[in-house]
Design a protein around this motif. Structure first.
Motif, PDB file in Angstrom:
ATOM      1  N   ALA A  94       9.505  13.534   5.685  1.00 58.25           N
ATOM      2  CA  ALA A  94       9.385  12.197   5.087  1.00 58.25           C
ATOM      3  C   ALA A  94      10.299  11.209   5.797  1.00 58.25           C
ATOM      4  N   LYS A  95      11.534  11.627   6.099  1.00 60.54           N
ATOM      5  CA  LYS A  95      12.468  10.740   6.797  1.00 60.54           C
ATOM      6  C   LYS A  95      11.938  10.336   8.165  1.00 60.54           C
ATOM      7  N   ARG A  97       8.790   9.903   8.744  1.00 66.87           N
ATOM      8  CA  ARG A  97       7.511   9.231   8.492  1.00 66.87           C
ATOM      9  C   ARG A  97       6.323  10.055   8.982  1.00 66.87           C
ATOM     10  N   ASP A 126       7.576  10.304  -1.096  1.00 66.33           N
ATOM     11  CA  ASP A 126       8.523   9.515  -0.311  1.00 66.33           C
ATOM     12  C   ASP A 126       7.950   9.223   1.077  1.00 66.33           C
ATOM     13  N   ALA A 127       7.291  10.210   1.677  1.00 67.46           N
ATOM     14  CA  ALA A 127       6.639   9.983   2.974  1.00 67.46           C
ATOM     15  C   ALA A 127       5.542   8.923   2.836  1.00 67.46           C
ATOM     16  N   ARG A 130       7.312   5.603   2.767  1.00 67.78           N
ATOM     17  CA  ARG A 130       7.838   5.218   4.083  1.00 67.78           C
ATOM     18  C   ARG A 130       6.732   4.774   5.041  1.00 67.78           C
ATOM     19  N   THR A 131       5.506   5.220   4.783  1.00 66.64           N
ATOM     20  CA  THR A 131       4.378   4.849   5.646  1.00 66.64           C
ATOM     21  C   THR A 131       3.416   3.870   4.965  1.00 66.64           C
ATOM     22  N   ALA A 158       9.233   6.136  -5.903  1.00 63.42           N
ATOM     23  CA  ALA A 158       8.653   6.281  -4.562  1.00 63.42           C
ATOM     24  C   ALA A 158       7.221   5.741  -4.533  1.00 63.42           C
ATOM     25  N   SER A 161       7.360   2.052  -4.518  1.00 63.03           N
ATOM     26  CA  SER A 161       7.769   1.627  -3.182  1.00 63.03           C
ATOM     27  C   SER A 161       6.595   1.650  -2.205  1.00 63.03           C
ATOM     28  N   LYS A 165       5.298  -1.690  -0.341  1.00 64.22           N
ATOM     29  CA  LYS A 165       5.269  -1.800   1.122  1.00 64.22           C
ATOM     30  C   LYS A 165       3.857  -2.070   1.644  1.00 64.22           C
TER      31      LYS A 165
END
Length: 171
Positions: A94-95, A97, A126-127, A130-131, A158, A161, A165
């Protein structure tokens, strides 16, 4: 879908159930994960085993083949991964992406009937955040609701988020 009392989820994460999942993920992420010089993130546990698996997964060439991922995971964990190691792998992906790798790893767990828990799903959601793949985050929450895996504040944060995004915060 079959959910056991131990919290295992069976039949929910089949690749066929999520058409175009990998094409969408790869189109958004390929440039990030294909860089061989990407540093594997530091993990709370600083587990060398997790870092080794992450490096091998990141070295997979596009287009990603599910059997290559399965081979790496089976070699690293012949007896099956423990929940903490699985969470470390998913969080590390996840970090970076690497949503498609997260989804395939979660699917590998499900196909091999390894227990899935809130932390596993939170790592993949979470991934998604992030994407900015909001629809997948909401689908994962639906999967959690259909199973014995409980969601928590982190799960919803998450997902929110991911929606924010992607500009879908009103959903």
């Amino acid at each position: 879908m079959v959910a056991s009392s131990s919290g295992q989820v069976h039949g929910l994460l089949r690749i066929q159930a999520w058409p175009n999942m990998f094409e969408h993920a790869v189109s958004k992420i390929t440039p990030l994960y294909c860089l061989h010089e990407v540093e594997v993130p530091r993990l709370a546990a600083n587990d060398d085993r997790v870092r080794t698996v992450l490096r091998k997964l990141l070295d997979l060439e596009a287009p990603l083949q599910a059997n290559a991922l399965c081979s790496i995971l089976h070699q690293a964990f012949p007896e099956g991964p423990d929940p903490r190691t699985s969470t470390g792998i998913l969080s590390g992906l996840a970090k970076l992406r690497a949503l498609h790798l997260c989804l395939l790893t979660l699917n590998w767990h499900e196909m091999n009937k390894y227990a899935l828990n809130t932390y596993h799903f939170n790592g993949v959601i979470d991934a998604c955040a992030r994407t900015a793949v909001w629809s997948r985050a909401l689908q994962l929450i639906a999967v959690m609701e259909q199973s014995t895996v409980e969601s928590n504040k982190i799960t919803f944060s998450a997902a929110i988020s991911a929606c924010e995004k992607a500009g879908k915060w009103e959903k």
